[in-house]
Design a protein around this motif. Structure first.
Motif, PDB file in Angstrom:
ATOM      1  N   PRO A  33     -15.040  -6.880   3.224  1.00 49.30           N
ATOM      2  CA  PRO A  33     -15.569  -6.735   1.561  1.00 49.30           C
ATOM      3  C   PRO A  33     -15.002  -8.421   1.177  1.00 49.30           C
ATOM      4  N   VAL A  34     -15.659  -8.686   0.005  1.00 50.10           N
ATOM      5  CA  VAL A  34     -15.489  -9.808  -0.682  1.00 50.10           C
ATOM      6  C   VAL A  34     -14.471  -9.650  -1.815  1.00 50.10           C
ATOM      7  N   LEU A  35     -13.234 -10.584  -1.795  1.00 50.19           N
ATOM      8  CA  LEU A  35     -12.360 -10.390  -2.732  1.00 50.19           C
ATOM      9  C   LEU A  35     -12.171 -11.681  -3.567  1.00 50.19           C
ATOM     10  N   ARG A  36     -13.166 -11.493  -4.816  1.00 50.32           N
ATOM     11  CA  ARG A  36     -13.103 -12.941  -5.642  1.00 50.32           C
ATOM     12  C   ARG A  36     -11.983 -12.966  -6.715  1.00 50.32           C
ATOM     13  N   ILE A  37     -11.247 -14.107  -6.454  1.00 45.60           N
ATOM     14  CA  ILE A  37     -10.003 -14.542  -6.947  1.00 45.60           C
ATOM     15  C   ILE A  37     -10.226 -15.707  -7.998  1.00 45.60           C
ATOM     16  N   ASP A  38      -9.841 -15.126  -9.178  1.00 44.09           N
ATOM     17  CA  ASP A  38     -10.017 -16.223 -10.365  1.00 44.09           C
ATOM     18  C   ASP A  38      -8.681 -16.555 -10.965  1.00 44.09           C
ATOM     19  N   PRO A  39      -7.792 -17.746 -10.514  1.00 41.89           N
ATOM     20  CA  PRO A  39      -6.513 -17.880 -11.110  1.00 41.89           C
ATOM     21  C   PRO A  39      -6.311 -17.891 -12.510  1.00 41.89           C
ATOM     22  N   THR A  45      -8.990 -18.418   8.272  1.00 41.39           N
ATOM     23  CA  THR A  45      -9.942 -19.605   8.577  1.00 41.39           C
ATOM     24  C   THR A  45     -10.377 -20.496   7.290  1.00 41.39           C
ATOM     25  N   ALA A  46     -10.032 -21.953   7.640  1.00 42.76           N
ATOM     26  CA  ALA A  46     -10.135 -22.790   6.431  1.00 42.76           C
ATOM     27  C   ALA A  46     -11.683 -22.790   5.832  1.00 42.76           C
ATOM     28  N   VAL A  47     -11.504 -23.022   4.470  1.00 40.91           N
ATOM     29  CA  VAL A  47     -12.714 -23.023   3.863  1.00 40.91           C
ATOM     30  C   VAL A  47     -13.590 -21.703   3.691  1.00 40.91           C
ATOM     31  N   GLU A  48     -13.671 -20.933   4.963  1.00 40.81           N
ATOM     32  CA  GLU A  48     -14.431 -19.832   5.296  1.00 40.81           C
ATOM     33  C   GLU A  48     -13.563 -18.731   4.229  1.00 40.81           C
ATOM     34  N   ASN A  49     -12.153 -19.019   4.253  1.00 36.18           N
ATOM     35  CA  ASN A  49     -11.317 -17.887   3.728  1.00 36.18           C
ATOM     36  C   ASN A  49     -11.688 -16.412   4.348  1.00 36.18           C
ATOM     37  N   LEU A  50     -11.900 -16.403   5.434  1.00 40.87           N
ATOM     38  CA  LEU A  50     -12.020 -15.215   6.284  1.00 40.87           C
ATOM     39  C   LEU A  50     -10.599 -14.567   6.512  1.00 40.87           C
ATOM     40  N   MET A  51     -10.002 -13.591   5.949  1.00 49.03           N
ATOM     41  CA  MET A  51      -8.925 -13.072   6.429  1.00 49.03           C
ATOM     42  C   MET A  51      -8.801 -12.135   7.498  1.00 49.03           C
ATOM     43  N   TYR A  52      -8.006 -12.452   8.527  1.00 49.88           N
ATOM     44  CA  TYR A  52      -7.673 -11.434   9.730  1.00 49.88           C
ATOM     45  C   TYR A  52      -6.551 -10.947   9.923  1.00 49.88           C
ATOM     46  N   ARG A  53      -6.725  -9.472  10.245  1.00 50.13           N
ATOM     47  CA  ARG A  53      -5.415  -8.801  10.533  1.00 50.13           C
ATOM     48  C   ARG A  53      -5.272  -9.063  12.159  1.00 50.13           C
ATOM     49  N   ILE A  54      -4.227  -9.537  12.508  1.00 52.37           N
ATOM     50  CA  ILE A  54      -4.099  -9.885  13.879  1.00 52.37           C
ATOM     51  C   ILE A  54      -2.873  -8.949  14.653  1.00 52.37           C
ATOM     52  N   SER A  55      -3.327  -8.365  15.797  1.00 47.79           N
ATOM     53  CA  SER A  55      -2.245  -7.697  16.615  1.00 47.79           C
ATOM     54  C   SER A  55      -2.491  -8.013  17.895  1.00 47.79           C
ATOM     55  N   LYS A  56      -1.757  -7.581  18.894  1.00 46.47           N
ATOM     56  CA  LYS A  56      -1.943  -7.829  20.263  1.00 46.47           C
ATOM     57  C   LYS A  56      -3.075  -7.510  20.923  1.00 46.47           C
ATOM     58  N   ASP A  57      -4.156  -6.789  20.249  1.00 49.31           N
ATOM     59  CA  ASP A  57      -5.522  -6.131  20.801  1.00 49.31           C
ATOM     60  C   ASP A  57      -6.685  -6.448  20.086  1.00 49.31           C
ATOM     61  N   THR A  58      -6.275  -6.684  18.609  1.00 47.86           N
ATOM     62  CA  THR A  58      -7.383  -6.859  17.821  1.00 47.86           C
ATOM     63  C   THR A  58      -7.242  -8.082  16.913  1.00 47.86           C
ATOM     64  N   VAL A  98      -9.108  -8.105  13.004  1.00 42.79           N
ATOM     65  CA  VAL A  98     -10.133  -7.409  12.225  1.00 42.79           C
ATOM     66  C   VAL A  98     -10.142  -8.047  10.908  1.00 42.79           C
ATOM     67  N   PRO A  99     -11.388  -8.568  10.473  1.00 41.35           N
ATOM     68  CA  PRO A  99     -11.431  -9.125   9.411  1.00 41.35           C
ATOM     69  C   PRO A  99     -11.385  -8.223   8.285  1.00 41.35           C
ATOM     70  N   VAL A 100     -10.588  -8.570   7.158  1.00 38.46           N
ATOM     71  CA  VAL A 100     -10.189  -7.454   6.001  1.00 38.46           C
ATOM     72  C   VAL A 100     -10.817  -7.942   4.876  1.00 38.46           C
ATOM     73  N   TYR A 101     -10.707  -9.123   4.581  1.00 39.68           N
ATOM     74  CA  TYR A 101     -11.274  -9.738   3.390  1.00 39.68           C
ATOM     75  C   TYR A 101     -11.947 -11.014   3.361  1.00 39.68           C
ATOM     76  N   GLN A 102     -12.779 -11.271   2.617  1.00 40.46           N
ATOM     77  CA  GLN A 102     -13.437 -12.863   2.777  1.00 40.46           C
ATOM     78  C   GLN A 102     -13.038 -13.177   1.308  1.00 40.46           C
ATOM     79  N   VAL A 103     -12.089 -14.063   1.121  1.00 47.84           N
ATOM     80  CA  VAL A 103     -11.583 -14.212  -0.186  1.00 47.84           C
ATOM     81  C   VAL A 103     -12.504 -15.704  -1.095  1.00 47.84           C
ATOM     82  N   VAL A 104     -13.162 -15.455  -2.285  1.00 45.99           N
ATOM     83  CA  VAL A 104     -13.876 -16.358  -2.772  1.00 45.99           C
ATOM     84  C   VAL A 104     -13.260 -16.730  -4.164  1.00 45.99           C
TER      85      VAL A 104
END
Length: 425
Positions: free
Chosen positions: A32-38, A241-254, A256-262
């Motif tokens: 899901p896209v997470l739109r963040i306006d400071p 990841t830089a600029v993409e702002n794809l947020m991942y949940r990292i475990s020993k096995d997976t 998983v993309p949880v958000y894309q921050v815009v």
């Protein structure tokens, strides 16, 4: 009672729907896209988010006096501080007492890292006029110079982030240099190790398919650093990841993309550059100056129940004393109510004796908050502490003994005060 039960069912249904939505998107690879306006972030009281706020004055003597906290490392047995003014690395005990310091050699700039596995401080001394001239020194957590630790003393491999139970995370990149052509090959940005053996590769990036990303950035935040922007909770960490702002949940096995921050266009690095396929255009993008304060990535990502905490990172910051949009970098997003809160806009209240819990100038903006042992750490200058004390006299604050002693014996020119607190459940 019927109304309360009805409201409870609505909240449970909303939470379930959010969980299904996130899981479905994660499985499809489209988070899901997470739109963040400071500029639209809310404020609140510090006690709305934190409890057990504890102040730790750093001992001020002729030997221990320093200017500002350039970098703070929190360990089980010490606080380690890099200070540009005195050109030294200072060590303080958990109660704030001074333990010692190490002066930097002339004409060098240090790169200070906390090796969590070896439980040592690594300092790379880089010559200011010749980057090829480097020297590496090791120090104990209390500041004593020590020889290079033996590899057999390491529970996890050097340069890895421990995840627990023998597993660790190693970060790579997919970068390629000027004049080179992208390869139609897979590069894994993350690898999981079990002991010294490779266990699993994660985050596959194809240089040709992700040409602009790999050419300009090619990595996650702090990929070459000491993992200071990573928080591990129960074997899980988050990264983006830089600029993409794809947020991942990292475990020993997976992974998983949880958000894309815009972020808004006037706040963030333009994601449109990621579609470019011409290295000449990408070179012009590299050379173009971006406005000071541009958010290029996110770090220090972690969850507390339904609240998502993260920080916007910029190569260059512009200092503001007000709470204007340009000074907002630390966010709390409620995944259920979808309300966005800024740490910069949290106000002191009785829970912290009406004293600031964060540096209202540059500290929170540049460094964010620190995590260790289930607690959050920040710092405040003595100038701001004494100013707040004067301004809140009419509120009749109740200071703990350590602050009574601090205000009695210290001055506005004393060393900063560290702040330790718990996240409110």
């Amino acid at each position: 009672m019927r109304r309360i039960n009805h409201l409870r069912r609505i909240l449970m249904a909303a939470a379930a729907a959010m969980s299904i939505f996130m899981n479905a998107n994660a499985q499809s690879g489209k988070p899901p896209v997470l739109r963040i306006d400071p500029s639209q972030a809310y404020g609140g009281n510090i006690s709305d988010f934190f409890s057990d706020v504890t102040y730790i004055p750093l001992e001020t003597t002729k030997e221990s006096l320093f200017g500002d906290i350039g970098k703070l490392i929190v360990t089980d047995s010490s606080f380690v501080i890099a200070d540009m003014d005195t050109r030294s690395t200072l060590f303080f005990r958990p109660n704030g007492r001074f333990a010692g310091k190490v002066k930097w050699p002339a004409n060098t700039m240090p790169e200070i890292k906390y090796d969590r596995s070896g439980q040592v401080i690594q300092v790379y001394y880089i010559h200011q006029y010749d980057e090829a001239r480097k020297s590496l020194a090791y120090y104990s957590l209390s500041g004593q110079a020590i020889p290079a630790p033996r590899l057999r003393n390491y529970v996890y491999p050097q340069g890895h982030l421990p995840l627990g139970q023998g597993y660790s995370l190693r970060l790579n990149n997919c970068q390629f240099g000027k004049g080179a052509q992208p390869k139609d090959s897979i590069f894994y940005l993350a690898e999981i190790y079990k002991g010294d053996a490779l266990y699993k590769r994660l985050l596959p990036y194809n240089q040709r398919a992700k040409m602009a990303f790999c050419y300009l950035f090619g990595k996650v935040v702090n990929a070459g650093g000491d993992f200071s922007g990573f928080i591990v909770q129960d074997g899980v960490t988050y990264m983006a990841t830089a600029v993409e702002n794809l947020m991942y949940r990292i475990s020993k096995d997976t992974a998983v993309p949880v958000y894309q921050v815009v972020f808004p266009m006037n706040t963030a690095y333009p994601q449109s550059v990621l579609q470019m396929k011409d290295t000449r255009l990408l070179d012009s993008v590299k050379a173009a100056a971006r406005p000071v304060g541009t958010i290029i990535s996110i770090s220090k990502i972690f969850y507390n129940k339904r609240k998502l905490f993260f920080k916007g990172e910029s190569p260059y910051y512009l200092s503001y004393l007000s709470t204007g949009a340009n000074s907002i970098y630390n966010f709390v997003y409620d995944t259920l109510s979808r309300q966005l809160v800024s740490l910069e806009r949290l106000a002191p209240d009785a829970g912290c004796s009406f004293l600031p819990a964060f540096d209202p100038r540059d500290g929170l903006m540049i460094n964010g908050v620190y995590h260790h042992g289930g607690r959050i750490y920040s710092y405040v200058s003595s100038l701001d502490m004494f100013n707040a004390k004067e301004k809140t006299k009419n509120k009749h604050p109740q200071y703990p003994p350590v602050l009574k002693e601090y205000f009695k014996k210290q001055t506005r020119k004393s060393n900063p005060v560290l702040v330790s607190m718990k996240l409110k459940e």
